[in-house]
Design a protein around this motif. Sequence first.
Motif, PDB file in Angstrom:
ATOM      1  N   GLU A 343       0.830  -1.205   0.000  1.00  0.00           N
ATOM      2  CA  GLU A 343       0.000   0.000   0.000  1.00  0.00           C
ATOM      3  C   GLU A 343       0.865   1.255   0.000  1.00  0.00           C
ATOM      4  OE1 GLU A 343      -3.331   0.298   2.704  1.00  0.00           O
ATOM      5  OE2 GLU A 343      -3.242  -1.868   3.066  1.00  0.00           O
ATOM      6  N   ALA A 344       1.941   1.214   0.768  1.00  0.00           N
ATOM      7  CA  ALA A 344       2.818   2.384   0.831  1.00  0.00           C
ATOM      8  C   ALA A 344       3.529   2.595  -0.496  1.00  0.00           C
ATOM      9  CB  ALA A 344       3.826   2.212   1.962  1.00  0.00           C
ATOM     10  N   SER A 345       3.960   1.525  -1.147  1.00  0.00           N
ATOM     11  CA  SER A 345       4.580   1.660  -2.470  1.00  0.00           C
ATOM     12  C   SER A 345       3.577   2.209  -3.473  1.00  0.00           C
ATOM     13  CB  SER A 345       5.107   0.306  -2.945  1.00  0.00           C
ATOM     14  OG  SER A 345       6.187  -0.132  -2.154  1.00  0.00           O
ATOM     15  N   LEU A 346       2.334   1.710  -3.397  1.00  0.00           N
ATOM     16  CA  LEU A 346       1.289   2.219  -4.283  1.00  0.00           C
ATOM     17  C   LEU A 346       1.058   3.702  -4.050  1.00  0.00           C
ATOM     18  CD1 LEU A 346      -1.054   1.855  -6.303  1.00  0.00           C
ATOM     19  CD2 LEU A 346      -2.449   1.039  -4.402  1.00  0.00           C
ATOM     20  N   LEU A 347       1.042   4.116  -2.789  1.00  0.00           N
ATOM     21  CA  LEU A 347       0.837   5.522  -2.465  1.00  0.00           C
ATOM     22  C   LEU A 347       1.972   6.375  -3.010  1.00  0.00           C
ATOM     23  CD1 LEU A 347      -0.760   7.724  -0.999  1.00  0.00           C
ATOM     24  CD2 LEU A 347       0.480   7.127   1.098  1.00  0.00           C
ATOM     25  N   ALA A 348       3.199   5.914  -2.853  1.00  0.00           N
ATOM     26  CA  ALA A 348       4.339   6.659  -3.402  1.00  0.00           C
ATOM     27  C   ALA A 348       4.189   6.812  -4.904  1.00  0.00           C
ATOM     28  CB  ALA A 348       5.644   5.945  -3.061  1.00  0.00           C
ATOM     29  N   GLY A 349       3.752   5.747  -5.572  1.00  0.00           N
ATOM     30  CA  GLY A 349       3.560   5.814  -7.021  1.00  0.00           C
ATOM     31  C   GLY A 349       2.467   6.783  -7.411  1.00  0.00           C
ATOM     32  N   ARG A 350       1.374   6.791  -6.652  1.00  0.00           N
ATOM     33  CA  ARG A 350       0.272   7.717  -6.962  1.00  0.00           C
ATOM     34  C   ARG A 350       0.702   9.175  -6.816  1.00  0.00           C
ATOM     35  NH1 ARG A 350      -4.662   4.580  -3.950  1.00  0.00           N
ATOM     36  NH2 ARG A 350      -5.493   3.495  -5.766  1.00  0.00           N
ATOM     37  N   ILE A 351       1.405   9.459  -5.733  1.00  0.00           N
ATOM     38  CA  ILE A 351       1.849  10.845  -5.523  1.00  0.00           C
ATOM     39  C   ILE A 351       2.806  11.257  -6.633  1.00  0.00           C
ATOM     40  CG2 ILE A 351       2.995  12.433  -3.943  1.00  0.00           C
ATOM     41  CD1 ILE A 351       2.168  10.545  -1.647  1.00  0.00           C
ATOM     42  N   ALA A 352       3.709  10.358  -7.004  1.00  0.00           N
ATOM     43  CA  ALA A 352       4.651  10.661  -8.080  1.00  0.00           C
ATOM     44  C   ALA A 352       3.915  10.898  -9.388  1.00  0.00           C
ATOM     45  CB  ALA A 352       5.666   9.531  -8.230  1.00  0.00           C
ATOM     46  N   LEU A 353       2.878  10.101  -9.678  1.00  0.00           N
ATOM     47  CA  LEU A 353       2.091  10.317 -10.891  1.00  0.00           C
ATOM     48  C   LEU A 353       1.427  11.693 -10.881  1.00  0.00           C
ATOM     49  CD1 LEU A 353       0.238   6.940 -11.634  1.00  0.00           C
ATOM     50  CD2 LEU A 353       2.023   8.047 -13.005  1.00  0.00           C
ATOM     51  N   ASP A 354       0.876  12.075  -9.728  1.00  0.00           N
ATOM     52  CA  ASP A 354       0.238  13.391  -9.616  1.00  0.00           C
ATOM     53  C   ASP A 354       1.221  14.516  -9.921  1.00  0.00           C
ATOM     54  OD1 ASP A 354      -2.096  12.148  -8.921  1.00  0.00           O
ATOM     55  OD2 ASP A 354      -1.964  12.602  -6.779  1.00  0.00           O
ATOM     56  N   LEU A 355       2.491  14.284  -9.600  1.00  0.00           N
ATOM     57  CA  LEU A 355       3.517  15.302  -9.811  1.00  0.00           C
ATOM     58  C   LEU A 355       4.115  15.224 -11.219  1.00  0.00           C
ATOM     59  CD1 LEU A 355       5.386  14.985  -6.380  1.00  0.00           C
ATOM     60  CD2 LEU A 355       3.801  16.804  -7.074  1.00  0.00           C
ATOM     61  N   GLY A 356       3.655  14.264 -12.035  1.00  0.00           N
ATOM     62  CA  GLY A 356       4.185  14.108 -13.378  1.00  0.00           C
ATOM     63  C   GLY A 356       5.535  13.414 -13.428  1.00  0.00           C
ATOM     64  N   ARG A 357       5.927  12.751 -12.355  1.00  0.00           N
ATOM     65  CA  ARG A 357       7.230  12.068 -12.293  1.00  0.00           C
ATOM     66  C   ARG A 357       7.004  10.595 -12.637  1.00  0.00           C
ATOM     67  NH1 ARG A 357       9.340  14.947  -6.697  1.00  0.00           N
ATOM     68  NH2 ARG A 357      11.091  13.505  -6.917  1.00  0.00           N
ATOM     69  N   THR A 358       6.758  10.365 -13.933  1.00  0.00           N
ATOM     70  CA  THR A 358       6.309   9.053 -14.379  1.00  0.00           C
ATOM     71  C   THR A 358       7.358   7.960 -14.185  1.00  0.00           C
ATOM     72  OG1 THR A 358       6.962   9.649 -16.631  1.00  0.00           O
ATOM     73  CG2 THR A 358       4.650   9.991 -16.018  1.00  0.00           C
ATOM     74  N   ALA A 359       8.621   8.269 -14.424  1.00  0.00           N
ATOM     75  CA  ALA A 359       9.652   7.237 -14.274  1.00  0.00           C
ATOM     76  C   ALA A 359       9.753   6.794 -12.815  1.00  0.00           C
ATOM     77  CB  ALA A 359      10.998   7.765 -14.760  1.00  0.00           C
ATOM     78  N   GLU A 360       9.709   7.753 -11.910  1.00  0.00           N
ATOM     79  CA  GLU A 360       9.758   7.430 -10.487  1.00  0.00           C
ATOM     80  C   GLU A 360       8.507   6.667 -10.069  1.00  0.00           C
ATOM     81  OE1 GLU A 360      10.724   9.735  -6.257  1.00  0.00           O
ATOM     82  OE2 GLU A 360      10.213  10.880  -8.060  1.00  0.00           O
ATOM     83  N   ALA A 361       7.359   7.093 -10.598  1.00  0.00           N
ATOM     84  CA  ALA A 361       6.107   6.423 -10.272  1.00  0.00           C
ATOM     85  C   ALA A 361       6.140   4.964 -10.710  1.00  0.00           C
ATOM     86  CB  ALA A 361       4.938   7.138 -10.934  1.00  0.00           C
ATOM     87  N   GLU A 362       6.683   4.712 -11.898  1.00  0.00           N
ATOM     88  CA  GLU A 362       6.751   3.338 -12.396  1.00  0.00           C
ATOM     89  C   GLU A 362       7.554   2.452 -11.462  1.00  0.00           C
ATOM     90  OE1 GLU A 362       6.985  -0.259 -14.409  1.00  0.00           O
ATOM     91  OE2 GLU A 362       5.500   1.359 -14.467  1.00  0.00           O
ATOM     92  N   ARG A 363       8.616   2.984 -10.896  1.00  0.00           N
ATOM     93  CA  ARG A 363       9.448   2.191  -9.992  1.00  0.00           C
ATOM     94  C   ARG A 363       8.644   1.746  -8.765  1.00  0.00           C
ATOM     95  NH1 ARG A 363      13.119   5.569  -9.492  1.00  0.00           N
ATOM     96  NH2 ARG A 363      12.986   6.367  -7.359  1.00  0.00           N
ATOM     97  N   TYR A 364       7.893   2.678  -8.178  1.00  0.00           N
ATOM     98  CA  TYR A 364       7.139   2.347  -6.971  1.00  0.00           C
ATOM     99  C   TYR A 364       5.920   1.477  -7.299  1.00  0.00           C
ATOM    100  CZ  TYR A 364      10.021   5.984  -4.910  1.00  0.00           C
ATOM    101  OH  TYR A 364      11.092   6.726  -4.475  1.00  0.00           O
ATOM    102  N   LEU A 365       5.262   1.776  -8.417  1.00  0.00           N
ATOM    103  CA  LEU A 365       4.102   0.978  -8.794  1.00  0.00           C
ATOM    104  C   LEU A 365       4.498  -0.453  -9.143  1.00  0.00           C
ATOM    105  CD1 LEU A 365       2.129   3.572 -10.955  1.00  0.00           C
ATOM    106  CD2 LEU A 365       1.567   2.787  -8.655  1.00  0.00           C
ATOM    107  N   ALA A 366       5.650  -0.611  -9.768  1.00  0.00           N
ATOM    108  CA  ALA A 366       6.137  -1.960 -10.081  1.00  0.00           C
ATOM    109  C   ALA A 366       6.392  -2.749  -8.798  1.00  0.00           C
ATOM    110  CB  ALA A 366       7.406  -1.884 -10.925  1.00  0.00           C
ATOM    111  N   ALA A 367       6.939  -2.064  -7.787  1.00  0.00           N
ATOM    112  CA  ALA A 367       7.178  -2.734  -6.507  1.00  0.00           C
ATOM    113  C   ALA A 367       5.854  -3.163  -5.870  1.00  0.00           C
ATOM    114  CB  ALA A 367       7.938  -1.805  -5.566  1.00  0.00           C
TER     115      ALA A 367
END
Length: 444
Positions: A343-367
């Motif tokens: 859940e925490a990794s998913l949350l990190a990915g969501r926040i990163a997506l909101d900020l337009g940081r897609t590469a970073e978001a992919e890393r957390y969402l993949a985890a």
Amino acid sequence: MVFADPGEALARAERVLGEGPPPLHASVAHQVIGIWQRDFGDLRLALTHLRRARDWAARADSAEREADVLGTLGVALVHAGRTRRGLDALGRGVERGTGHTRARVLYRRAYAWWVLGHHREALEDVRRAITVLRQADDVIWTARALTLRATVHLALGAVKQANADFGAAEALWGTTGQEHDKADAVESRGLAAFRSGDVPAALRLFDEAQERYAGLGTPTFMLDIRRCEVLMAAGLPSEALAGADAAVRALDGLGGQSTRKAELLLAAARAARLAGDPQTAIARAALAVRLFAGQRRAWWETHARLVLIEARHAAGRGSGRLVAEAATVAGRLAALGAPAAPEASLLAGRIALDLGRTAEAERYLAAAARSRRGGPPLARLTGWAAQALRAQAAGSTRGVLEACRRGLDVLDDHRMTLGQGGQPRALRGGARPQPRRAQRHPVV
């Protein structure tokens, strides 16, 4: 007797003390009053009586009596937030006790480990205690130990093992007159029903437990916490928030356990978040974090930090720093063996997506997405939600629909009760799939 007929036990202990008893009997009487105050009244009074019980045990020159009191005192100190002193007392109790007495102290230390969120240590101590308690044919304490082991299993997401222990404990309780413990067994079955996805059964069992506790005249703060969790799952977060806040006020009025207060505040924070009140969620979660940190409860503190980050994100406070905090929490939860780590990794990915940081978001969402392949149902749901967001970010409509379909299969397979506002966190925000069929389980 304190858990069979709490009021009568308290009255008898006070009568014993009024008769000028010998040291051994005085120690027992003060311990009984200390247990009553620890679990049902003022924790400060509990500590006073338990210290007197320890001193009288020393005067009686009974190592077994002293070990038993040290076990009770250690638990009270942990509930008061004095974690180091509590663990020290429990350790001394284990060292001084032998055989049957030592097994009871090991059970109490296992309980303290559970309160602190040290689940591996709790399982080890309770396993050792159960072996000796069974050999001694101690039905009451064996049932307590089985109940504790089941509760620890639930915290780690092992529902099948928990149900087996709860069933074995309840069979033992049926042979005793321990009315408070019997009520606790009903409450435990309600918790197991909820974790298995049966919200209506959980609420019915909690109502039954509430009636049993009321008949004994004892507070129900642990039940209040669990009921809040079930109400949130049933789509009733405002009712859960009101219940948690009322329980905090009642606990403060009694001068009760600070550990339970922190847990109630965490429940209130989660409820406020679901009720769409992020500011209240932030306030409750921040206080819970401070209390858990002071109590040296890393498991609980980390979960409270997750809720705090969720609330800040909901309040529109997204930032690179918040992404980093969510990622740190994910790492800590994983190290603790907590099912909420994805859940925490998913949350990190969501926040990163909101900020337009897609590469970073992919890393957390993949985890987070890795959890879709196994583990507890909520972890798999989180994994499929993360996979849906990955597909959405990549522009793959087919991938989004497939991930949502697989997530709904998990819901069906595990009979998760859903209703408006009652979805698990994994399916809130981001991709919002519609159910493929009418829900099979009514929302209570």
